[in-house]
Structure formats: structure tokens, C-alpha cells
Motif scaffolding. Structure first.
Motif: not given
Lengths: 146, 287
Positions: A34, A36, A38-42, A72, A75, A78, A110-111, B44, B50-51, B80-83, B85, B118-119
Motif C-alpha cells: 500500500g 500513502f 502523497s506517494q501517488l501521482r494521479p 499531495k 501522508f 494509506h 518508492s523511496s 503496508n 495500516y498505519p 519512506d524518505s520521499r513521502l 515532493r 530510503g536510498v
């Protein structure tokens, strides 16, 4: 849930106060985990070739409505892999009975993936390399309004 | 014979079916059926709320573990370091998410956490402030009795600098709440086998003996597999050499199967491949 990202259950016109104000459809998340919001890019929706901008689509996740702008910075909410999201589109009179071609793109960050792979994420275009665990960005399906 | 090396399944393996043709209980049934005794879940993916964590989920989880005689081994979660933008997640935000995961894992009976950070580059080096973030949650990790383990995964090799950085961190802090999860993809030496999904054909790989000095820090192993032949051999990773080292050096812990090959979404396909892999592991281990 069906294997297809665009689900046949949930595709119908929206009736409010006795009037048809638009239509909705459901999508499942093709990722293995899954995300959050804010991770989505519609991305962009095409319904029978008609272009509908992402700003004109409301996402409903876990029973709550979100605009693209609200997503946006969200976060906390989920979107689970086992729970399809409902996408709502305003269209007075809705869609006619019969077949309709839907094409919709979305993707997510995806971080743990190298930043270079994700720098140019485009929901309306496929990635350079297709990764089954991430699914396709753009999904198409012909569906029926009853 | 003493059975120090145990067999489990990371139910990530079923991700092509999960939510469609398999639910959580189906995963338990399948892994128990092949004699596996441990499970890894991904927060996840496999916790719908979750969470947050609901009492209903905890009750169902306990029922499944008891009914199938399966122990919770590893809890996969992410920083998730890039939550956002426009900026990286702040140390305080990362901290809050980590402590939440510790609490969930603890309630579900997990001690080992696969903490995916995150990388920042193609070698998968972690975000630069990982030390600060991890150090800030060590007291809570101790309180909830969990061990955070970054996963060392292809395209990383064991000789990469940041693997040693993790070991140094453990030694310098003396913490018992940080360790390593080695994913056997770091030993993958074949990228040309039909049916193997390859994204990095020029990827470096480690030699099996390179794991030896790391073993005291390895809490858990992802038994990654890409392609089994019909004679129960894995074709891309040198399992016999690796498992022999684990037994020779008395390593104790779980091998958690993680299937990364093709046809994951064909119902029953992964279950069949998992059985082949477990035959292989039983034969090599001798039990």
C-alpha cells in the motif's frame, strides 16, 4: 477483487438528489504494498477518447473524498492493496447505457528505489523498464454501463 | 540433528495473488503445508488498517499463528524518505513512524524488523541521516524488544561501504536493536537464465564466503530465489555453498523464502515453486 486494475464492479453513473451528475469507477493498486496518498501521482483519464484532467477527478479512499491537491500533502491516509479506490468524475447526465472505453494512468514513488529511476515518473507513460511488482502506469478496459 | 537454520516464507512471494486469489489465511495454509514454521509480513501490504492496528486484526493474527503453528519472524516496514515532493521526511517524522511500527510489531509478536530505508543512489546507499534517525529510536526499540534490520539486497554487494557502516554502528553503539537482513540476491551470479526477471544484467555480486564475518550481525535471511529447475536446484544463486557456510558456522535463524521470478500472478504457480525451493533447502540442510 479482479486481476485487472480497473474493476468491473463499481463502474456506474452517480445519482445525487435524483439527478445523474457524473460517473465513477474503481481501481485497485497494482503495487505489492500500500501507499500513502502523497506517494501517488494521479494522471489523465480518457473516457471514449474524451480527455479528463486529473484535477477533475475525485479519489475516494477508505470512504473519504480527496482532490489531487489534497492528496499531495496527505501522508497519513494509506491506500491498501486489498481495497480498491473509487474515482469520481463530474459529468451532467453521466454515461449512456452500453460500452465505454476507459484509459487511466497513475503511479507512485518508492523511496527504496534509486532516485534516478524515479526522477521522471509520468503517470501517463510507462516506465522505461516494466516491473511486474509495480504494475503498469496506464491501464485500459472496456466496460459496461447498465 | 540440531535444527538451527529454520525455514519460513516471506508472504511477499504471494503478492501476485494476494487480495485476488489468496487471502492472509491462504498464505498461512500454504506455508505450513510445506513444513515452514515462520512468516514474514509486510506492514503496508498485509495489514489493511495500516498505519493503524485494530483489535480485530490482532485477534485474527493470533488465531492464525496458533491454528497453523506458525511463528511471526519478520515484520517488513519502510522509512519512506520521499513521502513529500519538495523535501525529505524529517527525522522527527521518521521517528514517529518507526515507533508506530515497533508497537504494531510488538503486539503481533515480531522481534525482527526488516527496516527498509530510503536510498540515495544506484548502489542503494541509505539516506544520509540514517544514523541520526536510528539512534534516536534505539530506546524505544529496546522497550518494544525489536531489532531493526536493513535489507542488504542486489544491487548492493556485501563489500559496499555502507554495509560496513552498519556493522560499525552496531559496534560503536553496542546496540542489540540493530542488525542485518541479508537477501541472497547479493550472491546472484546468473542473469541469463530464461524465465529470470532481470533489471540489472551487469550487476556485481558477492562470493558466499563474504557473509562469514557478517554472520554475528545477521538476524534473518531472505532466501531469495528466481528460478528452480525440476530437479530442485536454484539456477541463479549458489544455495549449496551458502547454506553450508550457515551450518558450518552455526548460524541460527530463519531462511525466509522470497520468490522473485516470473508468473507470480498465475494461481498456484508460486506455491509450486516454493515447494521446490523447500525441497532443495531440506536436502542441503539435511532436515
Amino acid at each position: 477483487m479482479e486481476r485487472e486494475v480497473i474493476q468491473s464492479v463499481g463502474f456506474r453513473n452517480i445519482k445525487e438528489n435524483g439527478e445523474i451528475t457524473g460517473f465513477q469507477f474503481k481501481i485497485r493498486l497494482p503495487y505489492y504494498r500500500g501507499v500513502f496518498l502523497s506517494q501517488l501521482r494521479p494522471g489523465t483519464l480518457f473516457i471514449d477518447g474524451e480527455r479528463i484532467e486529473k484535477e477533475d477527478i475525485i479519489w475516494n479512499v477508505k470512504g473519504e473524498d480527496f482532490t489531487v491537491e489534497q492528496m499531495k500533502t496527505d501522508f497519513q491516509t494509506h491506500w491498501d492493496v486489498t481495497c480498491p479506490a473509487t474515482l469520481k468524475v463530474k459529468k451532467p447526465g453521466g454515461l449512456a447505457q452500453g460500452y465505454h472505453d476507459l484509459k487511466y494512468g497513475f503511479c507512485f514513488t518508492s523511496s527504496y528505489m534509486p532516485p534516478i529511476i524515479q526522477a521522471h515518473l509520468d503517470p501517463d507513460k510507462e516506465n522505461m523498464v516494466f516491473m511486474p511488482e509495480f504494475g503498469h502506469h496506464v491501464n485500459e478496459r472496456r466496460m459496461i454501463i447498465v | 540433528m540440531e535444527r538451527r537454520v529454520k525455514r519460513g516464507v516471506a508472504i511477499y512471494s504471494y503478492s501476485g495473488e494476494y487480495g485476488r486469489t489468496m487471502n492472509l489465511e491462504d498464505c498461512f495454509k500454504d506455508l505450513r503445508d510445506m513444513g515452514a514454521t515462520g512468516i514474514e509480513i509486510l506492514a503496508n501490504s498485509h495489514i489493511d488498517s495500516y498505519p493503524a492496528l485494530t483489535d480485530e486484526y490482532v485477534a485474527e493474527w493470533m488465531r492464525l499463528c496458533t491454528a497453523y503453528g506458525v511463528e511471526p519472524v519478520e515484520y517488513g516496514h519502510w522509512i519512506d524518505s520521499r513521502l513529500y515532493r519538495n523535501r525529505e521526511i524529517s527525522p522527527q517524522e521518521a521517528r514517529e513512524k518507526l515507533v508506530n511500527d515497533f508497537q504494531i510489531a510488538h503486539r503481533l509478536g515480531f522481534r525482527i524488523l526488516r527496516t527498509k530505508m530510503g536510498v540515495i543512489n544506484a548502489e542503494l546507499a541509505p539516506m544520509e541521516n540514517w544514523r541520526e534517525i536510528i539512534e534516536s529510536v534505539l530506546p524505544e526499540a529496546e522497550k518494544y524488544d525489536v531489532v531493526m534490520c536493513p535489507e542488504i539486497h542486489l544491487t548492493t554487494v556485501l563489500s559496499d561501504r555502507f554495509v560496513q557502516d552498519y556493522v560499525d554502528f552496531i559496534n560503536e553503539t553496542g546496540t542489540k536493536n540493530f542488525g542485518l537482513n541479508i537477501d541472497l540476491s547479493v550472491f546472484q551470479n546468473r542473469f541469463d537464465v530464461p524465465g529470470v526477471v532481470v533489471f540489472n544484467p551487469d550487476c556485481k555480486h558477492s562470493q558466499p564466503e563474504e557473509i562469514i564475518p557478517l554472520l554475528p550481525y545477521v538476524k534473518c535471511i531472505h532466501a531469495k530465489f528466481n528460478k528452480m529447475d525440476d530437479d530442485f536446484n536454484e539456477l541463479t544463486i549458489p544455495y549449496p555453498e551458502i547454506l553450508k557456510i550457515l551450518t558450518d558456522y552455526g548460524w541460527e535463524g530463519y531462511l525466509l523464502s522470497e520468490y522473485e521470478g516470473e508468473k507470480k500472478d498465475v494461481p498456484g504457480f508460486v506455491s509450486h515453486e516454493l515447494r521446490k525451493q523447500h525441497v532443495m533447502m531440506k536436502r542441503i540442510l539435511g532436515y
